[in-house]
Design an enzyme around this catalytic site. Structure first.
Site, PDB file in Angstrom:
ATOM      1  N   SER A  87       0.824  -1.207   0.000  1.00  0.00           N
ATOM      2  CA  SER A  87       0.000   0.000   0.000  1.00  0.00           C
ATOM      3  C   SER A  87       0.860   1.259   0.000  1.00  0.00           C
ATOM      4  CB  SER A  87      -0.972  -0.037   1.179  1.00  0.00           C
ATOM      5  OG  SER A  87      -1.917   0.997   1.086  1.00  0.00           O
ATOM      6  N   ASP A 108      -2.073   6.209  -4.054  1.00  0.00           N
ATOM      7  CA  ASP A 108      -0.924   5.500  -3.498  1.00  0.00           C
ATOM      8  C   ASP A 108      -0.475   4.387  -4.451  1.00  0.00           C
ATOM      9  OD1 ASP A 108      -3.012   3.732  -3.086  1.00  0.00           O
ATOM     10  OD2 ASP A 108      -2.443   3.199  -1.055  1.00  0.00           O
ATOM     11  N   ASP A 137      -0.645   1.139  -4.780  1.00  0.00           N
ATOM     12  CA  ASP A 137      -1.563   0.114  -5.285  1.00  0.00           C
ATOM     13  C   ASP A 137      -2.926   0.690  -5.630  1.00  0.00           C
ATOM     14  OD1 ASP A 137      -2.213   0.464  -2.549  1.00  0.00           O
ATOM     15  OD2 ASP A 137      -3.124  -1.525  -2.462  1.00  0.00           O
ATOM     16  N   ASP A 142      -5.465   2.122  -4.122  1.00  0.00           N
ATOM     17  CA  ASP A 142      -6.727   1.940  -3.410  1.00  0.00           C
ATOM     18  C   ASP A 142      -7.051   3.139  -2.521  1.00  0.00           C
ATOM     19  OD1 ASP A 142      -4.835   1.477  -1.433  1.00  0.00           O
ATOM     20  OD2 ASP A 142      -5.695  -0.419  -0.744  1.00  0.00           O
TER      21      ASP A 142
END
Length: 587
Positions: A141, A300, A302, A304
């Site tokens: 993340s 960010d 990834d 999400d």
């Protein structure tokens, strides 16, 4: 004990020479202890840790062991199971994804592996779209570059939750990291039909579904060209889907921050690639001096989480908090559906227990229900599944304070691609009303009340740090708090014990705070978690919990004020008072 494990790795014939050399180069026993004093913990979401050699690190061996355990779980619960795998731009993500795929294949679990990096929410979608029984995303993340992680998903497309995680952990704990993990090579996996690469076909279906979430389609069709946008993927996986979705919707003036456009696991322009941190937007703000955008946002690694930057009444750019963006989005979605008479009577918005209470009045003003879950978007996904199984509510929106949002039900995790589309549409709507997003936020505060929140993260590294965190929670639990800076606590929630203690109920005198002897204790109907929450007489509250993904203890704080400045003053005083108590325990 840790030296024994260290020596086992050094002497193992299974490890690579690269890993062996890394271990042999360590001269500090403290470093050896941190790498080997425990196995990298498989929590309810999976693994996350620093990349490197050792049982308490992210490497090919710890990742493959977790995969072997999950493969055994899948084979014991499903006939001919399949999984989807995605990975982001982090260092070693592609290598970990390949190792994961080949261990699944060796266990006769069919693998759909993305040919290149993709956002976490696209993995959630793909599990559902391809009717897989599980899924994996290799990502850490928004953590710093030295981290990577392994997030585990179930057949509903949501992260596995507590009961499943406990069973998977049982399988993992019975494995020897070198002798019990199966692997085959890529050629064999492909030839046996156990490994299939995926990409464009899935992309198109996903992007089309994201575009279908637009609420004011005519407005977007007619006015999208008028909006000036700056976007940064912060060296992550968001560029392709967000650029594609917005340009296909007609948002032509989408300007990408060039220095942060390309995927790069070293995050050269952002040591902490987190859109909560204003510094990641420095390059975007330089661009803004020339283009004067209507909106700036960043995602960010990834993709999400999404952070939004707006210009305030003084002409200064501010990064909205996750709570502020969530309030704006919840209100915009409910209002848009209500304006079109398309808001179901059983509408529900879901938030976590550490997310702003400011959204409650907004939701209830539209006749919808606000539901709380534990911290972690997996619990929001679990609620959506429950709604479908019981036909009890219509899911409208999910939000968490840490910049995570979801609309629609074809994804079961927070989705910054979806959020980017709705935020862009919302900015366009308010622009047509003669308002920027900051002015729209102030109008919400004026109508529904001035709530203000903050988060204090206390970093406590290593074994000693974990012990300090555990001791702090235990001390708070055993020495019951009754007040903060003279303001009485009216409710205390202990999610580990599943107990809600209500001090505000005194027979014949509802507004008076009672004593501990007069308190009413009831059961909390949520999964157990090592979290404490306190609500005070003036509607302020705070939560203390260990981070599930980082070596930190987190303290969430919230106050209610008479104005924006008043709420900021109250928050500053409240933070000082609460942290004095916390720091007194930590020492």
């Amino acid at each position: 004990m840790f030296l024994q494990k260290y020596n086992e790795w050094i002497n193992s014939k299974s490890i690579s020479e690269e890993i062996r050399s890394e271990l042999l180069s360590i001269n500090d026993d403290k470093e050896k202890e941190d790498r080997f004093y425990k196995d990298l913990e498989f929590g309810t979401g999976g693994l996350r840790g620093v990349i490197g050699a050792g049982t308490n690190r992210m490497n090919i061996y710890t990742v493959s062991k977790a995969t072997q355990g999950y493969a055994q779980y899948l084979n014991n619960h499903f006939e001919n199971p399949s999984v989807a795998i995605a990975y982001d731009s982090r260092n070693m993500s592609k290598e970990f994804a390949k190792a994961t795929a080949l261990t699944f294949a060796a266990n006769n679990v069919k693998v759909y592996l993305f040919e290149d990096l993709r956002p976490t929410p696209m993995l959630s979608f793909t599990v559902r779209e391809l009717k897989c029984q599980g899924g994996i995303v290799i990502t850490a993340s928004h953590n710093p570059k030295q981290y990577n992680g392994y997030k585990v998903y179930g057949e509903d497309g949501g992260q596995i939750t507590d009961e499943t995680a406990r069973e998977v952990i049982g399988y993992i704990n019975n494995l020897d990291i070198f002798n019990d993990v199966k692997r085959i090579n890529e050629e064999e996996a492909i030839s046996k039909g156990l490994l299939q690469y995926i990409g464009e076909d899935i992309d198109k279906v996903y992007i089309d579904k994201v575009k279908d979430l637009v609420l004011r389609k005519e407005l977007v069709k007619e006015k999208s060209k008028d909006l000036n946008i700056i976007y940064t993927p912060i060296h992550g996986s968001g560029l392709m889907p967000i650029k594609r979705a917005l340009t296909e919707l007609g948002f032509e003036n989408l300007n990408i921050v060039k220095e942060q456009e390309k995927p790069d696991g070293n995050f050269p322009t952002a040591s902490y690639p987190n859109p909560e941190d204003k510094s990641v937007f420095n390059l975007a703000l330089e661009m803004a001096k020339e283009s004067n955008p209507d909106i700036i946002f960043g995602t960010d690694p990834d993709c999400d989480r999404i952070g939004v930057v707006v210009k305030d009444n003084n002409g200064e750019y501010k990064v909205l908090t996750g709570n502020q963006t969530g309030m704006l989005l919840a209100h915009y979605m409910l209002k848009s559906l209500s304006d079109r008479n398309e808001l179901p009577k059983n509408s529900a918005v879901i938030k976590t227990i550490v997310t702003t209470e400011g959204v409650r009045k907004i939701v209830e003003s539209f006749g919808a229900e606000l539901i709380d879950t534990l911290t972690g978007f997996k619990y929001i996904g679990e609620k959506i599944k429950e709604f479908e199984e019981t036909n009890s509510n219509s899911f409208i929106f999910g939000l968490e304070e840490s910049y995570g949002y979801l609309a629609g039900t074809f994804v079961r995790d927070k989705d910054a691609v979806i959020a980017a589309v709705i935020i862009t549409e919302m900015v366009l709507y308010y622009k047509e009303q003669g308002l920027n997003l900051y002015e729209a936020l102030i109008k919400l505060y004026e109508e529904y009340g001035f709530t203000k929140e903050d988060l204090v993260s206390i970093e406590l590294q290593g074994k000693e740090g974990q012990e300090k965190i555990a001791n702090c929670l235990d001390t708070l639990r055993s020495n019951k708090l009754t007040e903060v800076n003279g303001v009485k606590i009216v409710k205390a929630f202990d999610y580990k014990l599943s107990e809600e203690t209500n001090y505000g109920v005194v027979e014949g005198c509802e507004d008076t705070v009672g004593t501990e002897e007069q308190a009413v204790i009831s059961e909390i109907m949520l999964p157990k978690s090592n979290v404490l929450k306190y609500i005070l007489e003036d509607d302020s509250w705070f939560v203390v919990r260990p981070s599930g993904t980082e070596p930190k203890m987190k303290v969430y704080l919230s106050v209610v004020g008479e104005s924006l400045s008043d709420s900021e003053d109250r928050l500053s005083n409240f933070r000082t008072s609460v942290m004095k108590k916390i720091n007194g325990i930590l020492g």
